[in-house]
Design an enzyme around this catalytic site. Structure first.
Site, PDB file in Angstrom:
ATOM      1  N   ASP A 270       0.861  -1.178   0.000  1.00 49.26           N
ATOM      2  CA  ASP A 270       0.000   0.000   0.000  1.00 49.26           C
ATOM      3  C   ASP A 270       0.899   1.230   0.000  1.00 49.26           C
ATOM      4  O   ASP A 270       2.126   1.114  -0.072  1.00 49.26           O
ATOM      5  CB  ASP A 270      -0.950   0.009   1.198  1.00 49.26           C
ATOM      6  CG  ASP A 270      -2.319   0.578   0.813  1.00 49.26           C
ATOM      7  OD1 ASP A 270      -2.374   1.779   0.488  1.00 49.26           O
ATOM      8  OD2 ASP A 270      -3.307  -0.165   0.820  1.00 49.26           O
TER       9      ASP A 270
ATOM     10  N   HIS B 156      -2.650   3.300  -4.629  1.00 47.34           N
ATOM     11  CA  HIS B 156      -2.060   2.815  -3.377  1.00 47.34           C
ATOM     12  C   HIS B 156      -0.657   2.252  -3.618  1.00 47.34           C
ATOM     13  O   HIS B 156      -0.288   1.209  -3.083  1.00 47.34           O
ATOM     14  CB  HIS B 156      -2.959   1.756  -2.731  1.00 47.34           C
ATOM     15  CG  HIS B 156      -4.247   2.321  -2.196  1.00 47.34           C
ATOM     16  ND1 HIS B 156      -4.289   3.132  -1.091  1.00 47.34           N
ATOM     17  CD2 HIS B 156      -5.526   2.209  -2.634  1.00 47.34           C
ATOM     18  CE1 HIS B 156      -5.550   3.488  -0.861  1.00 47.34           C
ATOM     19  NE2 HIS B 156      -6.318   2.944  -1.791  1.00 47.34           N
TER      20      HIS B 156
ATOM     21  N   GLU C  34      -9.731   3.108  -5.508  1.00 46.46           N
ATOM     22  CA  GLU C  34      -9.337   4.463  -5.119  1.00 46.46           C
ATOM     23  C   GLU C  34      -8.146   4.985  -5.938  1.00 46.46           C
ATOM     24  O   GLU C  34      -7.050   5.211  -5.425  1.00 46.46           O
ATOM     25  CB  GLU C  34      -9.012   4.499  -3.622  1.00 46.46           C
ATOM     26  CG  GLU C  34     -10.217   4.147  -2.766  1.00 46.46           C
ATOM     27  CD  GLU C  34      -9.924   4.128  -1.276  1.00 46.46           C
ATOM     28  OE1 GLU C  34     -10.820   4.471  -0.481  1.00 46.46           O
ATOM     29  OE2 GLU C  34      -8.783   3.773  -0.898  1.00 46.46           O
TER      30      GLU C  34
ATOM     31  N   TRP D 227     -16.997  -3.893  -1.616  1.00 45.80           N
ATOM     32  CA  TRP D 227     -16.738  -3.282  -0.312  1.00 45.80           C
ATOM     33  C   TRP D 227     -17.559  -2.026  -0.081  1.00 45.80           C
ATOM     34  O   TRP D 227     -17.890  -1.693   1.058  1.00 45.80           O
ATOM     35  CB  TRP D 227     -15.249  -2.962  -0.162  1.00 45.80           C
ATOM     36  CG  TRP D 227     -14.742  -1.822  -1.003  1.00 45.80           C
ATOM     37  CD1 TRP D 227     -14.406  -1.862  -2.311  1.00 45.80           C
ATOM     38  CD2 TRP D 227     -14.496  -0.486  -0.560  1.00 45.80           C
ATOM     39  NE1 TRP D 227     -13.970  -0.634  -2.737  1.00 45.80           N
ATOM     40  CE2 TRP D 227     -13.998   0.235  -1.677  1.00 45.80           C
ATOM     41  CE3 TRP D 227     -14.622   0.183   0.662  1.00 45.80           C
ATOM     42  CZ2 TRP D 227     -13.655   1.587  -1.613  1.00 45.80           C
ATOM     43  CZ3 TRP D 227     -14.268   1.532   0.735  1.00 45.80           C
ATOM     44  CH2 TRP D 227     -13.801   2.216  -0.391  1.00 45.80           C
TER      45      TRP D 227
ATOM     46  N   PHE E 269     -13.706  -4.418  10.251  1.00 46.44           N
ATOM     47  CA  PHE E 269     -13.462  -4.528  11.678  1.00 46.44           C
ATOM     48  C   PHE E 269     -12.514  -3.451  12.202  1.00 46.44           C
ATOM     49  O   PHE E 269     -12.255  -3.388  13.404  1.00 46.44           O
ATOM     50  CB  PHE E 269     -12.912  -5.915  12.013  1.00 46.44           C
ATOM     51  CG  PHE E 269     -13.956  -7.015  11.920  1.00 46.44           C
ATOM     52  CD1 PHE E 269     -15.225  -6.756  11.430  1.00 46.44           C
ATOM     53  CD2 PHE E 269     -13.665  -8.300  12.325  1.00 46.44           C
ATOM     54  CE1 PHE E 269     -16.176  -7.758  11.340  1.00 46.44           C
ATOM     55  CE2 PHE E 269     -14.609  -9.318  12.251  1.00 46.44           C
ATOM     56  CZ  PHE E 269     -15.875  -9.039  11.751  1.00 46.44           C
TER      57      PHE E 269
END
Length: 769
Positions: free
Chosen positions: A205, A266, A330, A396, A422
């Site tokens: 990332d 990313h 993204e 997602w 989470f």
């Protein structure tokens, strides 16, 4: 829907597993009948298998090793070829797969004279063993006192079981915070117990590249390390030998490791190591902040394609998984739109825009995988353009995108932010909300539901270094495991919660530092007409001890009884404890019991449904927001300028007006450009003819540094003084209406890294004194 058919005589004998509250089986089996008695495992016990298969033999040896690890004895395993089953034995019996016995299904019979596991695969046998573990005492999971253990009693039962979904996953993000090998292996151990079978391993990332790539050593010598805000060097990476070790360790537990190399966005860590990969070729540092960055891979450069092909070749050599995750999420278009090479690529390939360019790039990388018999997984942004025919879509952003993916013929993994993230706090996703998750969209036709492979729990680590992860994973991961294994009609949250309570000793034996099931403590305010706020504590989880605290101006803290009556301004807190082992963070609320509490509020623009602050009364509830925009006390707005009307009944005599805003530049939350208050006076309350005044509220705090990264609460405030344009203290000037005109940016300015994106305005309280 049941995936396992059983003889009608079995149906009469078997009861739903959740009826047996004394046994904490998680996930709940399809059918289970708990019977009287127990099978005593001791030094004379043998583990037998009736087919000389390497995989079956491995399950038998695993049983022996697991018993020997926690006992003063270790059973032996051997091939059994006879027709009579010896007493005091555990027999693994392999049967051909039929419509009555799915590959991961099993039948477990435990009687006083022995146990028999029947399955059509070693995977089914392995899952039967995990169920059998849960029929043994919780201390079976711990090596403590092993030298004194002479035997174990397994509860007698007849269990018939199979999973609902084939994909039962957990994603671990090791890029934002590095997780050591022992921690990953321990997590794999618990995943196996819960019958989870996919570890989605997020290895790259912006903030770190964690996988050794032999052909590009700077990915780890440079890209694996960053300088934190305090100057500390932080990072780490996995050698290829460590990766092979983890992959083998997972495979022995029937878990497939699916690596993710996120691209083309990313990628700041990779670009820091090899600037030639970007459009600008600017030398950049590995960032220590979170968010979405504009510098991404340049698909217009042939060097980028060669680099990614080389990287994926080494990734595929390390991971035998059928699936390789390529991210695809993204990706800001800014650099591509300004890049001559990207424009040339678009022209040469006949691509209309940058969205088509991303689709071209992802399809090109999917082809690299397909050449070696692998399948691409991508986040649901890849639906914005054409996809490789066998690409798997991971949804997602919402469950709705799963339907769109299936309608286009793609398999889908469902892990929405609404239920599966989470890293989100318990105030947004608690154990009950996870348990309510269903990966199959309600509008999906039954004939197409087979495209839903299953789901995942997502453990992103921006704000969760290794020592905080288990508190966020457990017990929520228990709920996700049951959602993905157990048929929806067989699930019952009340019973599940009871089983979780009984499961805690097993987690203790495993050394799991679990967290709370739901928000451990709430501070609930109530109000009366005299301007007093009364706080009381509340919890939705049993077995907790609650404590209420008052933070005093001299820095001291004292415990106070509840309900706690608050007047004026101050700070109150609450915390929860459980069995001297589990302690919550202290919930802190700043309050100001002011003159406008619970006045009527009207807005020219609706606040975001994600940031309501509690509803229309949030601006006048006496509760001030913290520097965390997700604390539940901020109202969030987009769209620029707005007007808020506050009506006071009865009219008030007020000499001070304050309005609180949040500045969190990194999150796109900016303070207003200006605030004006038009004050309308009640009839007959002034000795002159003016019925209203318009005032500009100056920023009382230090001038806002709009480019600052540190979030802070800013107060725009006006205190009364002399003059006709001011609120005059001590006079009979009472007013009943305030109109707040707020000028705010609609989009993020040019200096912001996400310029042109949506600008947010966050307001917490309008205070009148």
């Amino acid at each position: 829907m049941l995936f396992l058919r059983i003889h009608i005589s079995f149906v009469i004998l078997l009861l739903p597993a959740f009826l047996h509250a004394q046994h904490a089986l998680i996930p709940a089996p399809v059918r289970a009948a708990i019977q009287p008695g127990a099978f005593h495992i001791d030094e004379e016990t043998e583990v037998l298998y009736d087919v000389d298969s390497m995989d079956v033999r491995a399950v038998a040896e695993d049983i022996c090793e697991r018993i020997g690890r926690v006992s003063s004895f270790r059973p032996s395993a051997r091939l059994h070829t006879g027709t009579t089953i010896p007493r005091n034995s555990i027999l693994l019996s392999l049967r051909e797969a039929t419509e009555n016995m799915l590959p991961e299904g099993y039948v477990l019979r435990i009687a006083p004279n022995g146990a028999r596991i029947t399955a059509s695969s070693a995977a089914g046998m392995f899952y039967a063993v995990q169920t059998m573990r849960q029929l043994l005492p919780a201390r079976f999971e711990s090596t403590a006192g092993r030298d004194t253990v002479r035997g174990w009693d397994a509860t007698c039962c007849l269990i018939v079981d199979a999973p609902r979904f084939a994909w039962r996953g957990l994603m671990l993000d090791c890029a934002r915070h590095f997780l050591d090998v022992d921690f990953i292996k321990h997590t794999l151990d618990v995943m196996a117990l819960l019958k989870l079978n996919r570890l989605h391993w997020h290895l790259s990332d912006d903030q770190g590249w964690r996988l050794e790539i032999k052909r590009y050593p700077a990915l780890t010598s440079v890209g694996a390390w960053r300088t934190e805000a305090d100057g500390r060097r932080y990072g780490g990476y996995y050698t290829q030998q460590q990766v092979r070790d983890i992959v083998a360790y997972a495979a022995a537990r029937n878990i497939t490791v699916v690596p993710e190399i996120d691209m083309p966005g990313h990628m700041r860590a990779a670009i820091a190591a090899y600037p030639v990969l970007s459009c600008t070729q600017e030398r950049l540092e590995v960032p220590h902040t979170w968010g979405v960055f504009k510098d991404v891979l340049c698909p217009g450069r042939d060097e980028t394609l060669t680099f990614m092909d080389d990287v994926l070749d080494e990734v595929m050599a390390l991971f035998p998984s059928q699936w390789i995750h390529l991210g695809g999420d993204e990706v800001p278009p800014d650099r591509w739109e300004a890049c001559s090479r990207c424009r040339a690529r678009m022209e040469n390939e006949g691509l209309q825009d940058v969205h088509a360019l991303q689709s071209w790039f992802m399809t090109r990388m999917a082809g690299t995988l397909a050449a070696q018999g692998r399948r691409m997984i991508g986040w649901d942004e890849i639906l914005s353009g054409p996809l490789a025919p066998d690409a798997v879509v991971q949804c997602w952003r919402s469950i709705d995108s799963a339907t769109a993916a299936v309608e286009r013929g793609h398999d889908v993994i469902v892990s929405p932010t609404s239920h599966a993230y989470f890293d989100y706090p318990l105030s947004r996703i608690d154990m009950e909300r996870v348990y309510a998750f269903d990966p199959i969209p309600t509008d999906l036709k039954p004939s197409k539901q087979g495209h839903i492979l299953g789901g995942e729990a997502e453990m992103w680590t921006e704000r969760a270094p290794q020592d905080r992860i288990e508190r966020r994973l457990y017990p929520r991961l228990l709920a996700m495991a049951e959602v993905l294994w157990t048929a929806e009609l067989q699930r019952n949250f009340s019973n599940f919660r009871d089983r979780v309570t009984k499961y805690y000793p097993r987690l203790d034996s495993l050394g799991i530092r679990y967290g709370f099931e739901t928000l451990p403590v709430q501070l609930l305010p109530s109000y009366d007409s005299s301007g007093v706020i009364t706080f009381d504590t509340k919890t939705r989880q049993g077995g907790l001890q609650l404590q209420c605290l008052e933070f005093q101006s001299n820095g001291s803290v004292r415990e106070v009884a509840t309900p706690f009556i608050a007047t004026g301004a101050g700070e109150v807190g609450a915390m929860a404890r459980k069995n001297d082992r589990l302690q919550s963070d202290t919930l802190r609320l700043c309050y100001d019991a002011h003159e406008a509490m619970l006045a009527r509020v009207q807005y020219s623009r609706p606040y975001s449904p994600h940031y309501t602050g509690g509803g229309d009364s949030a601006l006048v509830d006496g509760i001030l927001g913290s520097v965390d925009h997700r604390d539940g006390h901020w109202q969030g707005f987009t769209g620029g300028d707005m007007v808020i009307d506050i009506r006071l009944d009865p009219p008030r005599s007020v000499h001070e007006l304050q309005l609180g805003f949040l500045q969190h530049t990194r999150a796109g939350i900016l303070p207003p450009d200006s605030v004006e208050a038009e004050i309308r006076f009640a009839a007959g309350s002034r000795d002159d003819n003016d019925t209203r005044v318009v005032l500009t509220l100056p920023l009382r705090s230090a001038a806002a540094d709009r480019k600052g990264e540190t979030p802070r609460r800013l107060v725009y405030s006006l205190e009364g003084d002399t003059g006709e344009d001011r609120i005059r203290p001590g006079s009979d000037s009472r007013f009943d209406h305030i109109r707040l005109s707020i000028k705010a940016p609609k989009s993020l300015p040019a200096w912001h890294r996400n310029n042109g994106g949506t600008a947010w305005l966050f307001i917490d309280e309008c205070v009148l004194h």
